[in-house]
Design a protein around this motif. Structure first.
Motif, PDB file in Angstrom:
ATOM      1  N   GLU A 110       0.850  -1.193   0.000  1.00  8.84           N
ATOM      2  CA  GLU A 110       0.000   0.000   0.000  1.00  8.84           C
ATOM      3  C   GLU A 110       0.887   1.245   0.000  1.00  8.84           C
ATOM      4  O   GLU A 110       1.955   1.257   0.633  1.00  8.84           O
ATOM      5  N   ILE A 111       0.441   2.289  -0.688  1.00  7.57           N
ATOM      6  CA  ILE A 111       1.162   3.565  -0.720  1.00  7.57           C
ATOM      7  C   ILE A 111       0.245   4.662  -0.188  1.00  7.57           C
ATOM      8  O   ILE A 111      -0.902   4.783  -0.625  1.00  7.57           O
ATOM      9  N   ILE A 112       0.742   5.432   0.769  1.00 13.06           N
ATOM     10  CA  ILE A 112      -0.019   6.550   1.327  1.00 13.06           C
ATOM     11  C   ILE A 112       0.808   7.823   1.166  1.00 13.06           C
ATOM     12  O   ILE A 112       1.972   7.863   1.563  1.00 13.06           O
ATOM     13  N   GLU A 113       0.211   8.842   0.556  1.00 16.11           N
ATOM     14  CA  GLU A 113       0.912  10.127   0.436  1.00 16.11           C
ATOM     15  C   GLU A 113       0.082  11.221   1.076  1.00 16.11           C
ATOM     16  O   GLU A 113      -1.142  11.201   1.014  1.00 16.11           O
ATOM     17  N   PRO A 123      -3.275  11.197  -7.083  1.00 12.44           N
ATOM     18  CA  PRO A 123      -2.149  11.111  -6.159  1.00 12.44           C
ATOM     19  C   PRO A 123      -0.984  11.994  -6.613  1.00 12.44           C
ATOM     20  O   PRO A 123      -0.941  12.414  -7.772  1.00 12.44           O
ATOM     21  N   SER A 124      -0.057  12.233  -5.716  1.00 10.09           N
ATOM     22  CA  SER A 124       1.089  13.071  -6.047  1.00 10.09           C
ATOM     23  C   SER A 124       1.944  12.411  -7.123  1.00 10.09           C
ATOM     24  O   SER A 124       1.942  11.188  -7.280  1.00 10.09           O
ATOM     25  N   LEU A 128       3.166   8.354  -7.623  1.00 12.65           N
ATOM     26  CA  LEU A 128       3.077   7.611  -8.887  1.00 12.65           C
ATOM     27  C   LEU A 128       4.453   7.101  -9.323  1.00 12.65           C
ATOM     28  O   LEU A 128       4.568   6.013  -9.904  1.00 12.65           O
ATOM     29  N   THR A 129       5.499   7.873  -9.023  1.00 19.76           N
ATOM     30  CA  THR A 129       6.858   7.423  -9.334  1.00 19.76           C
ATOM     31  C   THR A 129       7.237   6.229  -8.467  1.00 19.76           C
ATOM     32  O   THR A 129       7.821   5.252  -8.953  1.00 19.76           O
ATOM     33  N   VAL A 161      -3.311   2.804  -3.472  1.00 16.85           N
ATOM     34  CA  VAL A 161      -2.691   4.132  -3.454  1.00 16.85           C
ATOM     35  C   VAL A 161      -3.681   5.121  -2.850  1.00 16.85           C
ATOM     36  O   VAL A 161      -4.820   5.222  -3.315  1.00 16.85           O
ATOM     37  N   HIS A 162      -3.251   5.850  -1.820  1.00 17.47           N
ATOM     38  CA  HIS A 162      -4.165   6.710  -1.069  1.00 17.47           C
ATOM     39  C   HIS A 162      -3.570   8.106  -0.898  1.00 17.47           C
ATOM     40  O   HIS A 162      -2.382   8.260  -0.610  1.00 17.47           O
TER      41      HIS A 162
END
Length: 222
Positions: A110-113, A123-124, A128-129, A161-162
């Protein structure tokens, strides 16, 4: 960012222009560093290609059409494209490239930004990178889920992705590897925008005298 780059680069920057129109009036530009807005990239590319100026692009929210134009322009001038010029984020990408395939079989990803409430894209670009880095290092193709709602059970081959927006958060990115009875979290926190200026000037130093090509932050450290 223009003001911060001026402050950080006082010893390096002899002259400074902070408007695309000023490029036409200045014959002595060594390099262009862009932190502006994705709507200005096309015009900036045209001017830099015409004048053969090396270009660092640190603007996010770019469309596929604009990215294609950047690729074409990089055949004429050297361009370094980065969604985040932080040296720490560059290190985080390297870590994820090595870590993700080792944990792929037994861990959910999971990715949280998190960013300030004025940020216009989600998302930022950095998230995404990071996602792209993870995807390219995995052996299987994963479904990407942007946020969750309702009774959707998590698929095994899925990356979430959050995006969080609030206050004056400069930038925070966390990648979670959640396994059975254990969790690994890799986090980068930006405490000020100064880190992006420091990284951007390092990009500028790197790009001077380079041959036409599309470069990334990874090229700086190889």
């Amino acid at each position: 960012m223009g003001k911060i780059i001026k402050e950080v680069g006082q010893e390096k920057i002899v002259a400074f222009v902070d408007n695309i129109d000023e490029i036409d009036k200045n014959k002595e530009i060594d390099i262009v560093v862009d932190f502006s807005h994705f709507s200005k990239i096309d015009a900036l590319l045209d001017k830099c290609v015409e004048r053969k100026y090396p270009l660092v692009i640190a603007t996010t929210g770019l469309s596929g059409e604009t990215l294609s134009k950047i690729v074409e322009a990089s055949k004429i001038i050297p361009i370094l494209l980065s969604t985040n010029t932080s040296l720490g984020i560059s290190a985080l990408n390297s870590i994820l490239e090595k870590l993700s395939p080792k944990l792929e079989e037994n861990f959910d990803i999971e990715i949280i930004e998190k960013h300030h409430n004025k940020k216009i894209d989600a998302p930022s670009g950095t998230a995404l990178t990071l996602l792209e880095t993870i995807q390219n290092s995995l052996s299987d193709k994963y479904e990407i889920v942007y946020g969750r709602k309702g009774l959707a059970k998590r698929n095994e081959k899925e990356i979430g992705v959050h995006a969080v927006r609030g206050g004056t958060i400069v930038g925070e990115h966390t990648v979670i590897f959640a396994g059975e009875d254990e969790i690994i979290e890799v986090t980068h926190k930006a405490l000020s925008k100064k880190i992006f200026a420091v990284g951007a000037l390092k990009c500028a130093d790197f790009l001077i005298d380079k041959s036409p090509k599309l470069y990334t932050m990874k090229d700086i450290f190889e």
